[in-house]
Design a protein around this motif. Structure first.
Motif, PDB file in Angstrom:
ATOM      1  N   LYS A 179       0.733  -1.328   0.176  1.00  0.00           N
ATOM      2  CA  LYS A 179       0.008   0.007   0.091  1.00  0.00           C
ATOM      3  C   LYS A 179       0.995   1.223  -0.019  1.00  0.00           C
ATOM      4  CE  LYS A 179      -3.580  -0.036   2.948  1.00  0.00           C
ATOM      5  NZ  LYS A 179      -4.431  -0.188   3.787  1.00  0.00           N
ATOM      6  N   ASP A 180       0.803   2.052   0.999  1.00  0.00           N
ATOM      7  CA  ASP A 180       1.513   3.630   1.191  1.00  0.00           C
ATOM      8  C   ASP A 180       2.598   3.452   1.813  1.00  0.00           C
ATOM      9  OD1 ASP A 180      -0.107   3.054   3.357  1.00  0.00           O
ATOM     10  OD2 ASP A 180      -0.548   5.202   3.427  1.00  0.00           O
ATOM     11  N   LYS A 181       3.199   1.997   2.547  1.00  0.00           N
ATOM     12  CA  LYS A 181       4.335   2.092   3.443  1.00  0.00           C
ATOM     13  C   LYS A 181       5.525   1.162   2.829  1.00  0.00           C
ATOM     14  CE  LYS A 181       1.132   2.451   7.116  1.00  0.00           C
ATOM     15  NZ  LYS A 181      -0.035   2.586   6.074  1.00  0.00           N
ATOM     16  N   VAL A 208       6.107   5.492  10.368  1.00  0.00           N
ATOM     17  CA  VAL A 208       4.618   5.422  10.442  1.00  0.00           C
ATOM     18  C   VAL A 208       4.617   4.540  11.711  1.00  0.00           C
ATOM     19  CG1 VAL A 208       2.477   4.641   9.730  1.00  0.00           C
ATOM     20  CG2 VAL A 208       4.082   5.549   8.334  1.00  0.00           C
ATOM     21  N   TRP A 209       5.458   3.525  12.009  1.00  0.00           N
ATOM     22  CA  TRP A 209       5.379   2.732  13.310  1.00  0.00           C
ATOM     23  C   TRP A 209       6.628   1.817  13.418  1.00  0.00           C
ATOM     24  CZ3 TRP A 209       5.317  -2.641  12.063  1.00  0.00           C
ATOM     25  CH2 TRP A 209       4.798  -2.865  10.892  1.00  0.00           C
ATOM     26  N   TYR A 295       2.061 -10.182   2.772  1.00  0.00           N
ATOM     27  CA  TYR A 295       0.983  -9.162   3.200  1.00  0.00           C
ATOM     28  C   TYR A 295      -0.362  -9.788   2.248  1.00  0.00           C
ATOM     29  CZ  TYR A 295      -1.856  -4.857   2.743  1.00  0.00           C
ATOM     30  OH  TYR A 295      -2.938  -3.874   3.101  1.00  0.00           O
ATOM     31  N   ASN A 300      -5.394  -7.068   5.406  1.00  0.00           N
ATOM     32  CA  ASN A 300      -4.566  -5.965   5.883  1.00  0.00           C
ATOM     33  C   ASN A 300      -3.417  -6.344   7.000  1.00  0.00           C
ATOM     34  OD1 ASN A 300      -3.941  -3.264   5.346  1.00  0.00           O
ATOM     35  ND2 ASN A 300      -4.712  -2.716   7.308  1.00  0.00           N
ATOM     36  N   ASP A 331      -1.157  -5.612  11.992  1.00  0.00           N
ATOM     37  CA  ASP A 331      -1.989  -4.855  11.046  1.00  0.00           C
ATOM     38  C   ASP A 331      -0.834  -3.828  10.424  1.00  0.00           C
ATOM     39  OD1 ASP A 331      -3.495  -2.267  10.713  1.00  0.00           O
ATOM     40  OD2 ASP A 331      -5.122  -3.186  10.698  1.00  0.00           O
ATOM     41  N   ASP A 333      -1.656  -0.886   8.817  1.00  0.00           N
ATOM     42  CA  ASP A 333      -1.627   0.490   9.062  1.00  0.00           C
ATOM     43  C   ASP A 333      -1.035   1.083  10.351  1.00  0.00           C
ATOM     44  OD1 ASP A 333      -2.816   0.854   6.683  1.00  0.00           O
ATOM     45  OD2 ASP A 333      -4.965   0.330   7.438  1.00  0.00           O
ATOM     46  N   THR A 334      -1.339   0.300  11.452  1.00  0.00           N
ATOM     47  CA  THR A 334      -0.868   0.618  12.661  1.00  0.00           C
ATOM     48  C   THR A 334       0.320  -0.219  13.533  1.00  0.00           C
ATOM     49  OG1 THR A 334      -2.295  -1.299  13.928  1.00  0.00           O
ATOM     50  CG2 THR A 334      -3.366   0.788  13.256  1.00  0.00           C
TER      51      THR A 334
END
Length: 618
Positions: A179-181, A208-209, A295, A300, A331, A333-334
């Motif tokens: 995705k965007d990472k 991001v994390w 992935y 996700n 996850d 995103d997080t």
């Protein structure tokens, strides 16, 4: 692959298609090789079939590209439209080659890295590849610098220092774009570095994390919903004699599920029961992340494994040593962990769990399969981590008798436990593992996995070692030798649901080249004695081979250009399998035991090995 997964795959490839079209290439997903293992699922499977069991005998060398760099060339190039991107071992040079004009160099990038980095890289000066996304090529340099380059011009867009080499932390992993990472990890398990997986924004490189391999739950990014389906994975200890097992003659007896204490918090701290010469054990706990990431867009979730606990001497770190040797699902995103399953609690043999996790579907089952260095092959439900299969890849594996499917815990054989100042003989597999970083492939057509194997055993003696920041911290001496089959390697087809080999071919040396499977019913891999081979995926029969200039530790790949299919592979011996040869080491235990075991490779390879990309076509 199910319709939903094919749709998710299409979405993830949109930026690739747009770039390919901008480069004037036809809009075809299969023509490209756009990720280190081709796709998000890490299957290394291509639907191209112009080269097949009937035509492979006509395969010829089409072109080569010398990198000008010696040492091990792991990983594979990328192909996006009409451009092929090459990476090298240290100093990690990158070349963009024009496939329309006789592979002319469009641009090149030469990182400025201190030569001192080579002295702290474990297991040779390797890089496992590049990533692509958002019109950028991503390079994770050995010195910890993550770099984004414009894919058309090679100009640097941004850079981010993710590791500090002064502490012994380096990078050998390929970055991955989801995705965007862009995701990257950490090497340094033999330097007492506390490693992690980190995600950076693809547009500007901001963090991001970051999720550490051990430490408090907040550092490992473990929340209240972690391991909900399998709370016993979060047990305080999975063995009966945690303390008694760390004395001469001691061992670890697995607890039954009804005796496990779970779920517990902060296990990344509480399962490290004795300080390791400096501070708390977990603070220098290792858990390197230098392998391959996968992935599932529908869930996700990103999947990866962590490596060995520091130090190799197990007596100074009683306890399970969570969360080293662990398969994680997070996850995207997080970064929060959905589940985590430790494969080798209280590792005593350096059986890193960083090998690839291959995602696949069987009917409605969403599965993940992992071939671990410890000699067991695992299939899990990738949604929640439920263990479905845990089977020995080969009968020679002896450090554990079996894995209890109810708990996921291996039942260790006390005869092969290791302790300080005690030599333990005939441990199988050796620290190289039954399979190391050389990734397997999966064919949805045959339903089989194709697995490169090592077939070595070892003698292991743990020794006292004091932690000094930035200095090697191994704490063990070992030698390796061929296993009971009398050979050092093999290649097999594996049924991930039954947990058994469909066919198995012996190889004189460990197979350190990653596998490629194709719709042409073929599987490709390379060997340390310079052969690049094509087998019938159904029977394992050798159909074609070509001897390249140096041993293969790279991963086979394929692409199509102007309607013609090509097969490519790096040559250039190295990695752990070739580091002793490259450095001229000759004592039995040099190169962490490889010098003695692989001495005969000098009969087939010049040293150090020269890097080249070899491309074949009909």
């Amino acid at each position: 692959m199910s319709k939903s997964n094919r749709f998710s795959g299409l979405i993830s490839y949109l930026s690739i298609l747009i770039t390919a079209h901008a480069h004037g290439a036809p809009l075809s997903l299969e023509d490209n090789w756009a990720s280190p293992r081709k796709d998000n699922f890490n299957q290394a499977y291509s639907r191209l079939k112009q080269i097949n069991a009937s035509t492979v005998g006509k395969l010829q060398l089409a072109w080569t590209f010398s990198t000008g760099i010696t040492r091990g060339h792991e990983g594979a190039p990328l192909v996006i439209g009409d451009i092929l991107y090459v990476h090298t071992a240290f100093p990690n040079n990158v070349y963009a080659l024009d496939l329309n004009h006789q592979q002319k160099i469009i641009w090149s990038y030469f990182p400025k890295q201190s030569e001192d980095i080579q002295g702290i890289l474990c297991c040779d000066n390797v890089s496992r590849g590049l990533a692509y996304g958002d019109g950028k090529i991503f390079l994770q340099q050995n010195n910890g610098m993550l770099v984004a380059l414009d894919s058309r011009t090679g100009q640097k867009v941004w850079e981010k220092q993710v590791n500090d080499p002064k502490t012994g932390a380096t990078n050998t992993n390929a970055p991955y774009v989801f995705k965007d990472k862009v995701l990257t990890g950490c090497s340094g398990g033999e330097f007492g570095v506390r490693c992690f997986l980190a995600a950076y924004a693809i547009n500007d490189g901001h963090e991001v994390w970051k999720a550490y391999s051990m430490g408090p739950d907040k550092d490992v990014r473990i929340g209240p919903d972690f391991n909900q389906a399998n709370p016993h994975y979060s047990a305080l200890s999975v063995y009966e004699d945690v303390h008694g097992g760390n004395k001469e003659g001691g061992a670890f007896k697995a607890l039954s599920k009804d005796r496990l204490v779970f779920p517990e918090k902060d296990l990344g701290v509480r399962t490290w029961l004795k300080p390791q010469a400096a501070g708390n054990g977990w603070e220098h706990g290792g858990g390197p992340v230098w392998g391959w990431f996968s992935y599932d867009p529908a869930l996700n979730l990103v999947y990866y494994g962590t490596g060995n606990p520091s130090v190799w001497n197990p007596d100074v770190r009683p306890g399970d040593n969570k969360w080293a040797m662990t398969l994680f699902a997070r996850d995207l995103d997080t970064g929060m962990a959905k589940w985590g399953y430790q494969l080798t609690p209280h590792d005593e043999w350096d059986y890193d769990s960083v090998n690839e996790i291959i995602l696949w579907d069987h009917g409605k089952q969403k599965l993940a399969t992992h071939f671990d260095r410890n000699g067991f092959a695992y299939t899990l439900d990738r949604r929640d981590g439920t263990l479905l299969v845990a089977a020995k890849m080969h009968p020679f594996v002896n450090w554990a008798t079996h894995v209890d499917l109810a708990t996921g815990v291996p039942q260790k054989d006390s005869r092969y436990s290791t302790h300080e100042d005690q030599e333990t003989a005939n441990i199988c597999p050796a620290a190289l593992g039954a399979k190391d970083e050389q990734p397997a492939a999966y064919s949805p057509k045959s339903g089989m996995f194709y697995v490169p194997l090592n077939h070595l055993c070892m003698r292991y003696e743990a020794v006292e070692a004091k932690y000094v920041a930035g200095q090697p911290w191994a704490g063990a001496s070992l030698t390796m030798f061929p296993g009971p089959d009398g050979v050092m390697g093999g290649f097999m087809a594996w049924d991930g649901l039954k947990g058994e080999a469909k066919w198995y071919n012996r190889e004189p040396y460990p197979v350190w080249g990653g596998a490629l499977a194709t719709a042409g019913n073929l599987v490709f891999y390379g060997t340390l004695d310079r052969w690049f081979k094509a087998l019938d995926a159904r029977s394992g029969k050798l159909l074609w081979q070509f001897q390249v200039g140096s041993g293969v530790v790279g991963n086979a790949m394929t692409y199509a250009h102007h309607g013609k299919q090509y097969i490519g592979v790096y040559s250039g011996i190295g990695g752990w399998a070739g580091i002793a040869l490259n450095q001229g080491l000759t004592q039995e235990s040099d190169g962490a035991g490889t010098a003695g075991a692989f001495r005969d490779l000098a009969k087939y390879n010049a040293a150090p090995g020269g890097g080249a990309l070899n491309v074949f076509g009909l």
